[in-house]
Write a protein that holds these residues in place. Structure first.
Motif, mmCIF file in Angstrom:
data_model
loop_
_atom_site.group_PDB
_atom_site.id
_atom_site.type_symbol
_atom_site.label_atom_id
_atom_site.label_comp_id
_atom_site.label_asym_id
_atom_site.label_seq_id
_atom_site.Cartn_x
_atom_site.Cartn_y
_atom_site.Cartn_z
ATOM 1 N N PHE A 250 0.859 -1.185 0.000
ATOM 2 C CA PHE A 250 0.000 0.000 0.000
ATOM 3 C C PHE A 250 0.894 1.234 0.000
ATOM 4 C CE2 PHE A 250 0.538 -1.752 4.284
ATOM 5 C CZ PHE A 250 1.171 -0.705 4.937
ATOM 6 N N ASP A 251 0.369 2.364 -0.440
ATOM 7 C CA ASP A 251 1.171 3.588 -0.462
ATOM 8 C C ASP A 251 1.399 4.096 0.960
ATOM 9 O OD1 ASP A 251 1.886 4.233 -3.148
ATOM 10 O OD2 ASP A 251 -0.234 4.584 -3.566
ATOM 11 N N ALA A 252 2.653 4.365 1.275
ATOM 12 C CA ALA A 252 3.015 4.860 2.605
ATOM 13 C C ALA A 252 4.409 5.454 2.552
ATOM 14 C CB ALA A 252 2.953 3.736 3.630
ATOM 15 N N PHE A 253 4.716 6.285 3.531
ATOM 16 C CA PHE A 253 6.072 6.809 3.678
ATOM 17 C C PHE A 253 6.545 6.582 5.103
ATOM 18 C CE2 PHE A 253 3.439 10.370 4.967
ATOM 19 C CZ PHE A 253 4.151 10.983 5.999
ATOM 20 N N THR A 254 7.855 6.645 5.283
ATOM 21 C CA THR A 254 8.480 6.396 6.579
ATOM 22 C C THR A 254 9.163 7.660 7.063
ATOM 23 O OG1 THR A 254 8.879 4.098 5.934
ATOM 24 C CG2 THR A 254 10.099 4.925 7.851
ATOM 25 N N ALA A 255 8.888 8.023 8.305
ATOM 26 C CA ALA A 255 9.534 9.179 8.938
ATOM 27 C C ALA A 255 10.502 8.650 9.996
ATOM 28 C CB ALA A 255 8.507 10.116 9.547
ATOM 29 N N SER A 256 11.565 8.020 9.520
ATOM 30 C CA SER A 256 12.545 7.404 10.420
ATOM 31 C C SER A 256 13.257 8.470 11.242
ATOM 32 C CB SER A 256 13.563 6.611 9.595
ATOM 33 O OG SER A 256 14.666 6.232 10.370
ATOM 34 N N VAL A 257 13.468 8.181 12.530
ATOM 35 C CA VAL A 257 14.137 9.136 13.410
ATOM 36 C C VAL A 257 15.136 8.405 14.290
ATOM 37 C CG1 VAL A 257 12.305 8.987 15.170
ATOM 38 C CG2 VAL A 257 13.784 11.015 15.079
ATOM 39 N N LEU A 258 16.286 9.011 14.486
ATOM 40 C CA LEU A 258 17.335 8.403 15.306
ATOM 41 C C LEU A 258 17.948 9.438 16.236
ATOM 42 C CD1 LEU A 258 20.378 9.365 14.149
ATOM 43 C CD2 LEU A 258 19.703 7.865 12.273
ATOM 44 N N GLN A 259 18.552 8.923 17.294
ATOM 45 C CA GLN A 259 19.302 9.756 18.237
ATOM 46 C C GLN A 259 20.727 9.902 17.723
ATOM 47 O OE1 GLN A 259 19.814 7.959 22.051
ATOM 48 N NE2 GLN A 259 20.608 9.803 23.032
ATOM 49 N N LEU A 260 21.174 11.138 17.552
ATOM 50 C CA LEU A 260 22.488 11.373 16.962
ATOM 51 C C LEU A 260 23.647 11.001 17.879
ATOM 52 C CD1 LEU A 260 21.837 14.775 15.180
ATOM 53 C CD2 LEU A 260 22.423 12.617 14.067
ATOM 54 N N ARG A 261 23.490 11.200 19.178
ATOM 55 C CA ARG A 261 24.607 10.962 20.100
ATOM 56 C C ARG A 261 24.165 10.035 21.243
ATOM 57 N NH1 ARG A 261 24.680 16.069 18.573
ATOM 58 N NH2 ARG A 261 23.536 16.805 20.386
ATOM 59 N N PRO A 262 24.009 8.754 20.954
ATOM 60 C CA PRO A 262 23.587 7.832 22.018
ATOM 61 C C PRO A 262 24.656 7.687 23.086
ATOM 62 C CG PRO A 262 24.261 6.619 20.062
ATOM 63 C CD PRO A 262 24.239 8.073 19.676
ATOM 64 N N GLU A 263 24.209 7.503 24.310
ATOM 65 C CA GLU A 263 25.132 7.202 25.405
ATOM 66 C C GLU A 263 25.460 5.717 25.469
ATOM 67 O OE1 GLU A 263 24.038 10.541 28.796
ATOM 68 O OE2 GLU A 263 22.966 8.625 28.833
ATOM 69 N N SER A 264 24.552 4.879 25.017
ATOM 70 C CA SER A 264 24.711 3.428 25.132
ATOM 71 C C SER A 264 25.925 2.948 24.344
ATOM 72 C CB SER A 264 23.467 2.712 24.620
ATOM 73 O OG SER A 264 22.319 3.100 25.336
#
Length: 532
Positions: free
Chosen positions: A372-386
């Protein structure tokens, strides 16, 4: 076989080193690659990463161990196994990171690694189609271009982000990273520009450069405290390649620490557990593993997307013909098109999250797209502590090491990923993209914004790597550092590491451009030490 310099790994940094070192005709250089030539056409077609990311002939096919931060899930960790390394199978996104990243490295005691030191190296490598200025270069080997693709949902997302109060930024590699806009690509004229194409191919005709493929390096050979050769196997036969001057490991954040540990360089008890004689104690080998984890909100929409525009023989034939005739169309699509570098808190000096806006969706980035038609708004943390670790599975080089990412193991990382998801939702509720959205497919209305634990649990159950492993041969001066600021392995002569594994902390963005810069820096350091 004997050479002045032996480079292990023809990836993003290794190809730069091969080019820069062999420019001196008085020295001989060998670069050793476990994979083969970059001959597959899917390497050179930008969207070919959909194919190469699943091809064991081009990809190491690493897989993490079960990760507690992901509710016990394991993730595939693709890494390139061909000339160009991961630059031959990645999503083509060119991101330098923030100046503050490198100034932080300098503040940690790594002389020569501040932003002002490294900016000339970024400029030296690139040929930016926007032209040269004080921050960008246009005479380098690496082609960097603007995206030629335009998709309604991505343009609408950028406009919605602007309407939500975020500034438009035409060049996140320029004066400031913050804002929303469009990705820059390591591509030109509809073709990928890998590190092999940019740096290795132009140097292949030099008589002092030898490229050895299909050799998996097993270990380095020590003579006292000096490293004198590498040993590996080619089609089952033992191969030894000696170095008169230096060996440089550029095998990546997984390969370089594995080779060191298989050579007896690392934490003695861990090596002894696998029957490896400890030769040199460096407890930091394989430690300090960092990666960017992406949460992937998905929105069904009325606008056309890759999901449906590429289905069926007719559409595929049309797309193929368009590419052949004009080097345009969906086959030139990078892994993402729109981006945003934003702050989850106003008190932050610089952005702490990054968006990857993709005009397609899938349950997993390495699987087929949804129907089906869809888009992804992927988001990440730039500076993880882990931080996690790489550990040996066995004393056999062919056995992939154990990968423990240790995602979402700190309160800040958990808070940031949840705030990133909330921000993705906030933008997607804003026109004009909201006018195209029919439904939030994931996480979905059953997990409201105020349900912190629910959003975190959704991230734990669905988030995946965005392919940026770093830090496992960390640069520094303390007891857990593996290399010094000249990238020499502490306590050994004739051995350096030059790849993303040397990052003391992960950069605020995609890692291909910084890895190329590390290759540039390493070549300068080596030439300085030669007196060149």
């Amino acid at each position: 076989m004997e050479f002045d310099f032996v480079i292990v790994g023809a990836g993003s940094a290794g190809c730069v080193l091969a080019n820069r070192l062999s420019a001196d005709p008085s020295v001989s250089v060998a670069v050793i690659e476990a994979g083969g030539r970059d001959a597959s056409p899917w390497i050179h077609v930008p969207v070919g990463y959909f194919k190469t990311i699943k091809d064991p002939a081009l990809n190491w096919m690493y897989r993490t161990e079960a990760d507690e931060g992901l509710n016990g899930r394991q993730l595939n960790w693709p890494r390139g196994k061909t000339l160009g390394g991961s630059s031959s199978i990645n999503g083509l996104l060119y991101v330098r990171g923030q100046p503050q990243d490198y100034d932080r490295w300098r503040q940690m005691g790594n002389i020569g690694w501040g932003w002002d030191d490294l900016l000339p190296l970024f400029r030296r490598s690139e040929s930016w189609e926007g032209g040269a200025d004080q921050l960008r270069g246009d005479r380098g080997e690496l082609s960097v271009s603007r995206s030629r693709q335009s998709w309604q949902v991505v343009d609408a997302w950028v406009e919605a982000a602007k309407a939500a109060g975020f500034a438009f930024n035409p060049d996140y590699n320029g004066a400031s990273q913050e804002g929303v806009g469009y990705f820059q690509l390591t591509a030109r004229n509809g073709l990928r520009c890998s590190s092999a194409k940019a740096f290795l191919k132009p140097a292949r005709s030099r008589p002092n450069l030898t490229v050895l493929t299909h050799i998996q390096v097993e270990n380095v050979e020590l003579d006292g405290s000096r490293v004198v050769a590498v040993r590996g196997r080619r089609h089952g036969s033992l191969v030894r390649v000696a170095a008169r001057r230096e060996i440089i490991l550029s095998a990546g954040a997984i390969g370089s620490p594995q080779i060191l540990m298989l050579s007896g360089i690392g934490e003695p008890a861990h090596l002894a557990d696998h029957g490896i004689r400890p030769r040199h104690t460096l407890p930091g080998v394989g430690q300090n593993l960092q990666d960017h984890l992406q949460a992937r909100p998905v929105y069904r929409c009325t606008a056309p997307t890759i999901n449906t525009r590429t289905r069926g023989l007719f559409n595929q034939a049309r797309i193929g013909l368009e590419y052949m005739l004009s080097r345009s169309g969906p086959l030139t699509l990078a892994a993402s098109l729109g981006t945003g570098f934003l702050k989850t808190r106003p008190d932050l000096e610089t952005p702490d999250i990054q968006f990857h806006i993709q005009p397609f969706s899938a349950n997993n980035p390495t699987t087929d797209t949804d129907d089906f038609d869809a888009f992804t708004a992927s988001v990440l943390q730039l500076r993880p502590e882990s931080t996690g670790e790489i550990r040996l599975r066995s004393a056999r080089a062919e056995d992939h090491p154990l990968i423990h990412p240790n995602y979402l193991s700190t309160a800040l990382d958990q808070q940031t990923i949840v705030e990133g998801i909330r921000m993705a939702r906030r933008i997607c509720r804003q026109g004009p993209v909201a006018d195209l959205v029919t439904e939030e497919h994931a996480p979905g209305r059953s997990v409201p914004d105020e349900d912190f634990d629910g959003l975190l649990d959704w991230a734990r159950n669905t988030a995946t790597t965005i392919y940026h492993p770093t830090g496992t041969c960390r640069m520094g001066r303390d007891k857990m550092a593996v290399v010094d600021e000249r990238l020499r392995v502490h306590g050994l002569d004739g051995l350096r590491v030059a790849d993303a594994s040397i990052m003391p902390v992960i950069v605020s963005g995609n890692t291909n451009a910084p890895a190329i810069m590390i290759g540039e820096k390493a070549s300068d350091l080596i030439r300085e030490d030669m007196g060149a």
